[in-house]
Write a protein that holds these residues in place. Structure first.
Motif, PDB file in Angstrom:
ATOM      1  N   ALA A   1       0.837  -1.199   0.000  1.00 14.91           N
ATOM      2  CA  ALA A   1       0.000   0.000   0.000  1.00 14.91           C
ATOM      3  C   ALA A   1       0.871   1.248   0.000  1.00 14.91           C
ATOM      4  N   GLU A   2       0.317   2.318  -0.538  1.00 15.48           N
ATOM      5  CA  GLU A   2       0.899   3.647  -0.408  1.00 15.48           C
ATOM      6  C   GLU A   2       0.018   4.401   0.578  1.00 15.48           C
ATOM      7  N   ILE A   3       0.645   4.965   1.606  1.00 16.83           N
ATOM      8  CA  ILE A   3      -0.104   5.548   2.719  1.00 16.83           C
ATOM      9  C   ILE A   3       0.262   7.016   2.899  1.00 16.83           C
ATOM     10  N   LYS A   4      -0.745   7.844   3.043  1.00 17.21           N
ATOM     11  CA  LYS A   4      -0.541   9.267   3.326  1.00 17.21           C
ATOM     12  C   LYS A   4      -0.633   9.467   4.836  1.00 17.21           C
ATOM     13  N   PHE A   5       0.367  10.127   5.387  1.00 17.65           N
ATOM     14  CA  PHE A   5       0.473  10.327   6.832  1.00 17.65           C
ATOM     15  C   PHE A   5       0.538  11.827   7.102  1.00 17.65           C
TER      16      PHE A   5
ATOM     17  N   LEU B   1       9.738   5.579   3.573  1.00 19.17           N
ATOM     18  CA  LEU B   1       9.369   6.766   2.826  1.00 19.17           C
ATOM     19  C   LEU B   1       9.407   6.449   1.333  1.00 19.17           C
ATOM     20  N   LYS B   2       8.355   6.809   0.619  1.00 21.64           N
ATOM     21  CA  LYS B   2       8.302   6.516  -0.807  1.00 21.64           C
ATOM     22  C   LYS B   2       9.346   7.349  -1.537  1.00 21.64           C
ATOM     23  N   PRO B   3      10.244   6.703  -2.260  1.00 19.63           N
ATOM     24  CA  PRO B   3      11.282   7.451  -2.994  1.00 19.63           C
ATOM     25  C   PRO B   3      10.666   8.396  -4.021  1.00 19.63           C
ATOM     26  N   GLY B   4      11.179   9.622  -4.066  1.00 18.72           N
ATOM     27  CA  GLY B   4      10.744  10.585  -5.062  1.00 18.72           C
ATOM     28  C   GLY B   4       9.476  11.333  -4.740  1.00 18.72           C
ATOM     29  N   ALA B   5       8.788  10.986  -3.644  1.00 15.89           N
ATOM     30  CA  ALA B   5       7.556  11.693  -3.290  1.00 15.89           C
ATOM     31  C   ALA B   5       7.893  13.105  -2.839  1.00 15.89           C
ATOM     32  N   ALA B   6       7.222  14.092  -3.417  1.00 13.36           N
ATOM     33  CA  ALA B   6       7.527  15.494  -3.105  1.00 13.36           C
ATOM     34  C   ALA B   6       7.336  15.811  -1.632  1.00 13.36           C
ATOM     35  N   ASP B   7       6.345  15.198  -0.994  1.00 20.77           N
ATOM     36  CA  ASP B   7       6.079  15.481   0.416  1.00 20.77           C
ATOM     37  C   ASP B   7       7.188  14.971   1.328  1.00 20.77           C
ATOM     38  N   ASN B   8       8.043  14.096   0.811  1.00 22.54           N
ATOM     39  CA  ASN B   8       9.108  13.535   1.629  1.00 22.54           C
ATOM     40  C   ASN B   8      10.456  14.232   1.450  1.00 22.54           C
TER      41      ASN B   8
END
Length: 306
Positions: free
Chosen positions: A199-203, A240-247
């Protein structure tokens, strides 16, 4: 005081001057009369019961758990019902290759640590004061590193518990002055064989202290694998999802967890590893991390028992 910029984006994958919100909420934020920063002493151990505002573990507690995490468990320390699962986890299967630092809390040279044995022997079964174990809390020039260990037990089989995994990553909880909201962005179906999906999860983390109003978002990527043919031991690694702007401003947020059949019950074992910029407020960062950790344990148990 300045609050830590990024705090505890996961536990089971499952963790200013104005009132304006901002994407990077912990940068250069102050409140008069704050908590003094913690020293650089390595802390590890069973956190004292309470909320995020209740304070930190004592040095004696943390030093004792650090010793336990670096010591092989005593003979017969693992109950027979857990022994086969523990041995499989500590055999270091390929599915755990990405989480060696976190696995090191549980296993040493292929054997369970005393910290692992202690947590398995006293799992959280509901009620007040979840026994979250703070294995590590170190402030290194403004960067805090935290490792926490939690074990929860529910009287249900693994298949039923694993079937509720999406619920564990959905909803809102509050710990002291922090509020966490999680939602599943994408559910990845099982690919067959040992792969159990992901899953991809938004926190979303919101903190309010005095006149401060802060908000931050992380995107986590969780992947699950069965460690045996019976699928009675399932591992999940969340990162942490690689490349995600929020990270972009995050340093490290990794969770290694297991759902393990234990007799007629399931034990949920979780090691969470975080590195955060504490902006000079290591003690406050630690309080928030442990507070969210305990609240997450309670929330997880409640959802699994429904």
């Amino acid at each position: 005081m300045r609050i830590a910029r990024k705090l505890f984006p996961s536990i089971l994958c499952l963790l200013g001057v104005s009132c304006a919100e901002e994407k990077n909420p912990y940068a250069s934020r102050y409140v008069a009369g704050g908590t003094a920063p913690a020293t650089g002493t390595a802390n590890a151990g069973a956190a004292n019961p309470g909320t995020a505002a209740a304070g930190s573990p004592t040095v004696m507690d943390t030093q004792e758990a650090a010793k336990d995490a670096g010591t092989v468990a005593k003979p017969d320390a693992i109950a027979k019902a857990s022994l086969a699962g523990v041995q499989l986890i500590c055999s270091n299967p390929p599915a755990l290759a990405k989480a060696q630092a976190e696995l090191g809390v549980l296993c040493l040279n292929g054997q369970p640590t005393q910290a692992f044995a202690n947590a398995l022997a006293a799992p959280y079964k509901g009620g007040a004061n979840p026994p979250l174990v703070l294995i590590k809390s170190v402030d290194n020039n403004g960067t805090s590193e935290f490792i926490v260990l939690a074990v929860i037990e529910v009287p249900k089989p693994v298949a039923e518990v694993f079937g509720k995994r999406a619920q564990l990553s959905t909803g809102t909880l509050t710990a002291g002055n922090a509020t966490v909201t999680q939602s599943v962005v994408t559910q990845v179906p099982a690919a067959g064989g040992d792969n159990m999906g992901g899953a991809e999860i938004k926190f979303d983390l919101n903190v309010s202290v005095g006149i401060i109003r802060v908000a931050n978002t992380s995107i986590l990527q969780a992947d699950s694998n069965a460690l045996n043919a019976e699928k009675s031991i399932i591992s999940t690694i969340s990162m942490l999802k690689p490349g995600a702007a929020d990270n972009a401003d995050d340093i490290l947020s990794t969770s290694l967890s297991f759902m393990m059949q234990d007799g007629n019950a399931t034990k949920i074992i979780s090691v969470n590893h975080q590195m955060v910029n504490n902006r000079g407020q290591a003690a406050t960062a630690e309080q928030t991390v442990t507070g969210i950790g305990r609240a997450t344990m309670t929330d997880t148990y409640t959802k699994l028992m429904q």
